[in-house]
Design an enzyme around this catalytic site. Structure first.
Site, PDB file in Angstrom:
ATOM      1  CE  LYS A  34      -2.017  75.168 125.010  1.00 21.89           C
ATOM      2  NZ  LYS A  34      -1.487  74.576 126.246  1.00 21.89           N
ATOM      3  N   GLY A  48       9.127  65.537 107.566  1.00 20.42           N
ATOM      4  CA  GLY A  48       8.047  65.130 106.674  1.00 20.42           C
ATOM      5  C   GLY A  48       7.195  64.009 107.222  1.00 20.42           C
ATOM      6  CD  GLU A 113      13.038  62.440 108.901  1.00 19.14           C
ATOM      7  OE1 GLU A 113      12.967  63.659 108.810  1.00 19.14           O
ATOM      8  OE2 GLU A 113      12.152  61.759 109.461  1.00 19.14           O
ATOM      9  CG  HIS A 241      15.119  65.672 117.111  1.00 16.06           C
ATOM     10  ND1 HIS A 241      16.365  65.856 116.546  1.00 16.06           N
ATOM     11  CD2 HIS A 241      14.280  65.389 116.078  1.00 16.06           C
ATOM     12  CE1 HIS A 241      16.279  65.692 115.230  1.00 16.06           C
ATOM     13  NE2 HIS A 241      15.022  65.403 114.928  1.00 16.06           N
ATOM     14  NE  ARG A 288      13.985  61.560 115.666  1.00 16.86           N
ATOM     15  CZ  ARG A 288      12.905  62.116 115.247  1.00 16.86           C
ATOM     16  NH1 ARG A 288      11.896  62.287 116.068  1.00 16.86           N
ATOM     17  NH2 ARG A 288      12.800  62.525 114.012  1.00 16.86           N
ATOM     18  CG  HIS A 349      11.281  65.973 118.871  1.00 16.76           C
ATOM     19  ND1 HIS A 349      11.214  67.200 118.251  1.00 16.76           N
ATOM     20  CD2 HIS A 349      10.953  65.051 117.923  1.00 16.76           C
ATOM     21  CE1 HIS A 349      10.848  67.029 116.987  1.00 16.76           C
ATOM     22  NE2 HIS A 349      10.669  65.739 116.769  1.00 16.76           N
ATOM     23  NE  ARG A 384       7.690  60.636 116.875  1.00 12.20           N
ATOM     24  CZ  ARG A 384       8.120  61.544 116.000  1.00 12.20           C
ATOM     25  NH1 ARG A 384       7.804  61.450 114.712  1.00 12.20           N
ATOM     26  NH2 ARG A 384       8.851  62.567 116.392  1.00 12.20           N
TER      27      ARG A 384
END
Ligand code: FAD
Ligand code: SIN
Length: 525
Positions: A34, A48, A113, A241, A288, A349, A384
């Site tokens: 779009k 990453g 992370e 996040h 998170r 996020h 996640r």
């Protein structure tokens, strides 16, 4: 105007581009997108892509970390499938031209992370997504079977409904025949007929006031499938996040990658005190959901607008080398991350739920696949794990491609689909009706359906959204189609689904936390 193609792909992020490269040897591919062809969440990915590369890491450790982050409701078979295929798919990205950083000894430089028990994030400095998007687009441009139509906006998918047959969520075999698409170069609505359609439209961060997502992330795919009576699940699990740069008025919010905490950055309140030890033994590197909730709590208790990320103790040259874009961006806003605290706040996020798909990316609608952030595969569960998103898209693009190549063999185009009918619609008299409604939706979602929820807040959100829904549907039916109008309609649909799913989940799990049911309840489905 009508176009016929074997494969229609809606969206040009990692999901759409990887699928295109896989199916292109088997038929004609039409990819619509779009905005500019590279505009996507993919382009902004920083940290990453997670993969098990070297000893002492192992698939079992990555699987365990993913299951823990998902808080008990990941589909373990899916987790195993994605993680054990990670190396094959990453080697493909590399073969298509994506570069990941290496150390001086020639091994891949793996970052860490939140929620990961090992260093396992392949990255390209702090702009991994930009590198992946660049490489995949270059490969796609070289393929003679793939045509990319930029500034083409998918409005709705085509099903039996468009042949005048009633379709509802119990209809056993809803089929997808392609999509109605607004060509923004000509302002014409075109019918694109396809044998297989891939939804690869990404997330919906713009349903909240503050998001790391670019403006294209308006949940169009989920809304299209929901309207077509396909299955959507897990939308209560919207990931915030923990660390976006506090810079009021900036849209989207600039992300300060979790890899900065993996590199040693520490969260502190604005009086300079560490606080994460109060919430989790993994401190700043907890998953998170835990970190975002802790920050939200500290800000509320103290009445502060942000917390700090402290990198001042880290090796200056190494910090700049690993995070050159974050360093430069902060410098441009007057913050030298080697000397100053970085003010950060949580921001919407990632959409963990979405269009329900099986292991082949096949949705509940026949010939309609969904891959990437718009899909719900079972990998993420209630939260996640960092850097598992790009990986999921790469793995599912492969599965969806293999399945659709086979499935389209006996399929014919559905020639009876009528052209779009714009009768009775007019140009909008006042754009403020759209812009103000959007602000209202975002405000309802931010204040009532954010990091901490309650029955009362969700009820309020539902009641207020219902008014906006009715007003906007009336407007939609009499207004000439435009991206702004469709995006608003889609965001209202997505907000409605998030609220509905949140109200149904009478427990707290992963990203869904409600003060009325503060614990996990394993009897809740
Ligand atoms: P996208 O990349 O978002 O692509 C969606 C495409 O669909 C776009 O081209 C868009 O224009 C198009 N589209 C949407 N609606 C329509 C429509 N109606 N008609 C036509 N086209 C449409 N994940 C990780 O694993 N690692 C990370 O380090 C990481 N960092 C991130 C950093 C940021 C700032 C953000 C925002 C996300 C990050 N993520 C990360 C998440 C990850 O980037 C995304 O989940 C992933 O890139 C989604 O890919 P996708 O192909 O599904 O969708
Ligand atoms: C980040 O770099 O912190 C984003 C990683 C992700 O969203 O997976």
């Amino acid at each position: 105007m009508s176009i016929k193609t074997d494969f229609l792909i809606i969206g040009s992020g990692i999901a759409g581009l990887s699928y295109a490269l896989k199916v292109a040897p088997y038929g004609k591919v039409c990819m619509i997108t779009k905005a500019d062809e590279d505009e996507s969440n993919t382009k902004y990915a920083q940290g990453g892509i997670a993969a098990v590369m070297y000893h002492p890491d192992s698939y079992e450790k990555h699987i365990k970390d993913t299951l823990i982050a998902g808080d008990g409701i990941c589909d373990e078979d899916v987790v195993r499938m994605v993680i054990t295929e990670s190396n094959k798919r990453i080697n493909e990205l590399i073969a298509w031209g994506a570069n990941f950083d290496k150390t001086e000894t020639g091994e891949y430089d793996l970052a860490r992370e939140g929620g990961h028990s090992e260093h396992r994030i392949l990255h390209h400095k702090d702009n991994t997504g930009f590198e992946i998007e660049r490489a995949l687009l270059a490969a796609v441009h070289k393929h003679p079977n793939i045509k990319i139509l930029d500034h083409h906006f998918a409005i709705d998918i085509l099903t039996q409904h468009h042949l005048g047959i009633e379709v509802n969520s119990k209809t056993p075999n809803i089929e997808c025949y392609g999509a109605y698409v607004l060509n923004l170069h000509t302002n014409e609505i075109e019918t694109i007929l396809a044998k297989a359609t891939l939804m690869a439209t990404g997330g919906a961060g713009n349903v909240y006031s503050t998001t790391t997502n670019p403006s294209i992330a308006t949940g169009d795919g989920v809304a299209m499938i929901y309207r077509a009576k396909g299955r959507v699940e897990g939308m209560e699990f919207y990931q915030f996040h923990p660390t976006s740069l506090y810079n009021p008025g900036e849209k989207p919010s600039f992300l300060i990658s979790e890899a900065v905490r993996g590199f040693g950055g520490i969260l502190k309140t604005i009086d300079g005190k560490e606080f994460m030890q109060k919430y989790d033994a993994r401190k700043s590197l907890a998953p998170r959901d835990i970190v975002a909730r802790a920050i939200d709590n500290e800000m509320k208790i103290r009445g502060d607008d942000y917390v700090y990320l402290d990198c001042r103790h880290l090796n200056k040259n190494e910090l700049i080398k690993h995070f050159p874009n974050i360093y430069q961006k902060c410098l441009n806003t007057g913050i030298d991350i080697t000397k100053d605290y970085i003010p950060v706040v949580p921001a919407a996020h990632y959409m963990c739920g979405g269009i329900k798909v099986d292991k082949n990316g096949q949705s509940s609608i026949k010939y309609l696949y969904a891959v990437g952030e718009c899909s719900s595969t079972g990998l993420h569960g209630a939260n996640r794990l960092a850097s598992n998103s790009l990986l999921e898209a790469a793995v599912y693009a492969h599965h969806a491609a293999m399945d659709s190549i086979e499935k389209i063999k006996p399929v014919n185009f559905c020639e009876k689909i009528p052209a779009w009918n714009a009768e009775g619609t007019h140009h909008p008299e006042e754009m403020v009706l759209l812009t103000q409604t959007l602000r209202e939706v975002q405000s309802i979602m931010t204040y009532y359906v954010g990091i901490v929820r309650s029955d009362l807040r969700l009820q309020r959100a539902f009641d207020r959204l219902e008014i906006l829904y009715k007003e906007n549907e009336t407007l939609y039916l009499k207004t000439t189609i435009s991206p702004k109008l469709c995006e608003l309609r889609n965001l209202i649909n997505v907000a409605y689904i998030i609220i509905k799913h949140a109200r149904n989940r009478k427990e707290s799990r992963g990203l869904h936390y409600t003060v009325n049911y503060p614990k996990v309840d394993n009897n809740v489905q």
